[in-house]
Design a protein around this motif. Structure first.
Motif, short mmCIF file in Angstrom:
data_model
loop_
_atom_site.label_atom_id
_atom_site.label_comp_id
_atom_site.label_asym_id
_atom_site.label_seq_id
_atom_site.Cartn_x
_atom_site.Cartn_y
_atom_site.Cartn_z
N SER A 195 7.88 -9.84 -26.42
CA SER A 195 7.09 -8.64 -26.13
C SER A 195 7.99 -7.44 -25.92
CB SER A 195 6.23 -8.87 -24.89
OG SER A 195 7.03 -9.28 -23.79
N ASN A 196 7.43 -6.28 -26.15
CA ASN A 196 8.14 -5.03 -25.89
C ASN A 196 7.78 -4.57 -24.48
OD1 ASN A 196 9.08 -2.41 -25.72
ND2 ASN A 196 8.57 -1.90 -27.85
N GLN A 197 8.74 -4.65 -23.59
CA GLN A 197 8.51 -4.29 -22.19
C GLN A 197 9.00 -2.87 -21.89
OE1 GLN A 197 7.35 -6.67 -19.70
NE2 GLN A 197 6.80 -7.95 -21.44
N GLY A 198 9.48 -2.18 -22.91
CA GLY A 198 10.06 -0.87 -22.68
C GLY A 198 9.16 0.26 -23.13
N PHE A 199 9.81 1.36 -23.54
CA PHE A 199 9.04 2.58 -23.84
C PHE A 199 9.17 3.02 -25.29
CE2 PHE A 199 9.98 2.63 -19.30
CZ PHE A 199 8.72 2.85 -18.78
N ASN A 200 9.93 2.30 -26.07
CA ASN A 200 10.10 2.67 -27.49
C ASN A 200 10.07 1.41 -28.37
OD1 ASN A 200 10.60 5.66 -27.38
ND2 ASN A 200 12.22 4.95 -26.00
N ASP A 201 9.84 1.63 -29.64
CA ASP A 201 9.67 0.51 -30.57
C ASP A 201 10.93 -0.34 -30.68
OD1 ASP A 201 7.22 1.59 -30.99
OD2 ASP A 201 7.53 2.08 -33.11
N ILE A 202 10.73 -1.63 -30.92
CA ILE A 202 11.82 -2.55 -31.23
C ILE A 202 11.41 -3.41 -32.41
CG2 ILE A 202 12.81 -2.65 -28.89
CD1 ILE A 202 11.28 -5.27 -28.46
N LYS A 203 12.41 -3.92 -33.14
CA LYS A 203 12.15 -4.88 -34.21
C LYS A 203 12.65 -6.24 -33.75
CE LYS A 203 12.31 -1.64 -38.07
NZ LYS A 203 13.04 -1.20 -39.27
N VAL A 204 11.84 -7.28 -34.01
CA VAL A 204 12.22 -8.63 -33.57
C VAL A 204 12.00 -9.62 -34.70
CG1 VAL A 204 11.65 -8.13 -31.16
CG2 VAL A 204 9.91 -9.09 -32.65
N TRP A 205 12.81 -10.67 -34.73
CA TRP A 205 12.64 -11.76 -35.67
C TRP A 205 13.43 -12.96 -35.17
CZ3 TRP A 205 15.84 -7.65 -36.26
CH2 TRP A 205 17.17 -7.89 -36.63
N THR A 206 13.20 -14.11 -35.76
CA THR A 206 13.99 -15.30 -35.43
C THR A 206 14.60 -15.88 -36.70
OG1 THR A 206 12.34 -17.05 -35.73
CG2 THR A 206 12.27 -15.82 -33.65
N ASP A 207 15.50 -16.82 -36.53
CA ASP A 207 16.12 -17.46 -37.70
C ASP A 207 15.37 -18.72 -38.12
OD1 ASP A 207 16.76 -19.22 -35.71
OD2 ASP A 207 18.93 -19.21 -36.07
N TYR A 208 14.19 -18.92 -37.56
CA TYR A 208 13.40 -20.11 -37.92
C TYR A 208 12.38 -19.73 -38.97
CZ TYR A 208 10.65 -24.41 -37.24
OH TYR A 208 9.99 -25.61 -37.41
#
Lengths: 284, 88
Positions: free
Chosen positions: B75-88
């Protein structure tokens, strides 16, 4: 002057309404609830024993230490673990199928059960009886509280029981049993929605969130023609009836809730009066 | 490798992890504005919410192998966008 017992008394209608409804429903259905509730207890006890061993084994393994065999390794094959978990799910589902569509006052009763201190005490007794540790019960009850004590409603709002049961893990990894999982990296949309909805409320979806309702419905079944026999239910009833007895002492409450159709247990003392044993319990 | 998701503040995404004994890594890329916090939670009993503050443009990764086949909500717990991914 504020008297906390008055709050308890005001919540009493939720209980009597639920029992009224239960006693108006089919005794055969309640017998099924009782049987399934007993089966849930049995399978939870087995599963929790296996799960606790698995957790300990994982900790020992991570620490590079030898892992002892389960106490009863003959009954701990992967197939049996999977079948225990699957059977647990089937019996939980059976409780809800037999109870049928739950009216609003039964939801109110179940909410009361997990929010009132005496109900929480009863659920803690029940939870320990089915093999949960104190911290695990605390985790579960706190999660249920985050869902406004209505996990059934939360599940319904997030897609219903079907996706929960469809994606609840029943494989050989005891640690994951009852929690949601998928094989492989792809997450189905309905699972994404269910988990996200729970996470937004700070809760982790699992079949265990249905256990307080299973306990409550099994307790109701004991008043409506079903006869739960597992001693874990009996311990819960002792706590519940004891708590209600304090509430009703000298208050002129309806004795209906106290009228349990059981012939196997000694009735509690309510309001300083001993109730009959034998063919049934009677209101004071 | 899982699909990359851009999470706005308050948004979350659910990932699966490899079974016990196999590694899974979570990757996060903070946007140019910084002031972001990624949170991740293993969807099993008694797990806490893990958090990591991120600076502007900062790439970051962590092992989520402890989930061992369970789901993980990022989850994004901050104030600006983030990109997330996994290696699975």
């Amino acid at each position: 002057m504020y008297d906390p017992i008055d709050d308890f008394f005001e919540e009493h209608p939720a209980i009597t309404a639920a029992v009224d409804w239960a006693q108006g429903a089919s005794a055969a259905d309640w017998q099924r609830v009782a049987r399934s509730g007993d089966a849930v207890v049995h399978h939870m006890q087995v599963l929790n024993e296996q799960r606790r061993h698995a957790l300990r084994a994982r900790l020992l393994s991570d620490a590079g230490r030898a892992v002892p065999a389960p106490a009863d390794s003959d009954s701990d094959s992967d197939d049996e673990v999977a079948s225990d978990a699957a059977a647990l799910l089937a019996h939980i589902r059976s409780v809800f199928e037999a109870a049928g569509q739950l009216p609003e006052h039964v939801h109110a009763f179940l909410t009361h059960l997990s929010s009132d201190p005496d109900g929480v005490a009863a659920l803690r007794t029940w939870g320990r009886g089915i093999g949960f540790s104190g911290p695990e019960i605390t985790w579960l009850l706190e999660d249920v509280a985050r869902l406004d004590h209505d996990p059934i409603g939360a599940i319904a709002a997030a897609g219903g029981l079907d996706p929960l049961f469809a994606h609840a893990y029943t494989g050989p990894d005891h640690v994951r049993a009852g929690f949601l999982a998928v094989d492989g990296p792809q997450i189905p949309a309905e699972l994404q929605a269910l988990v996200s909805a729970f996470r937004q409320r700070g809760a982790t979806p699992s079949v265990f969130h249905l256990l307080p309702a299973v306990a409550g419905l099994t307790w109701l079944s004991g008043m409506a023609g079903g006869e739960p026999e597992n001693e874990v239910h009996a311990a819960t009833l002792d706590v519940m009836v004891g708590a209600l007895g304090q509430c009703w002492s000298g208050r002129g409450c309806s004795g209906k809730v106290l009228s349990r159709r059981t012939s196997q247990r000694t009735c509690k003392t309510i309001g300083g009066k001993s109730l009959k044993t034998g063919t049934g319990c009677y209101p004071v | 490798m899982s699909g990359q998701s851009t999470l706005s503040p308050g948004q979350s995404v659910v990932y699966s992890t490899r079974p016990v004994g196999l590694d899974t890594t979570l990757f996060v890329q903070c946007g140019d504005k910084g002031d972001s916090v990624v949170g991740w939670h293993i969807e099993l009993c008694c797990q806490g919410l893990n958090k990591q503050p991120l600076e502007a443009g900062q790439p970051w990764q962590t092992s989520i192998s402890a989930a061992a086949g369970a789901l993980v909500t990022v989850s994004n717990q901050g104030f600006n966008d983030i990109k997330v991914w996994t290696d699975y």
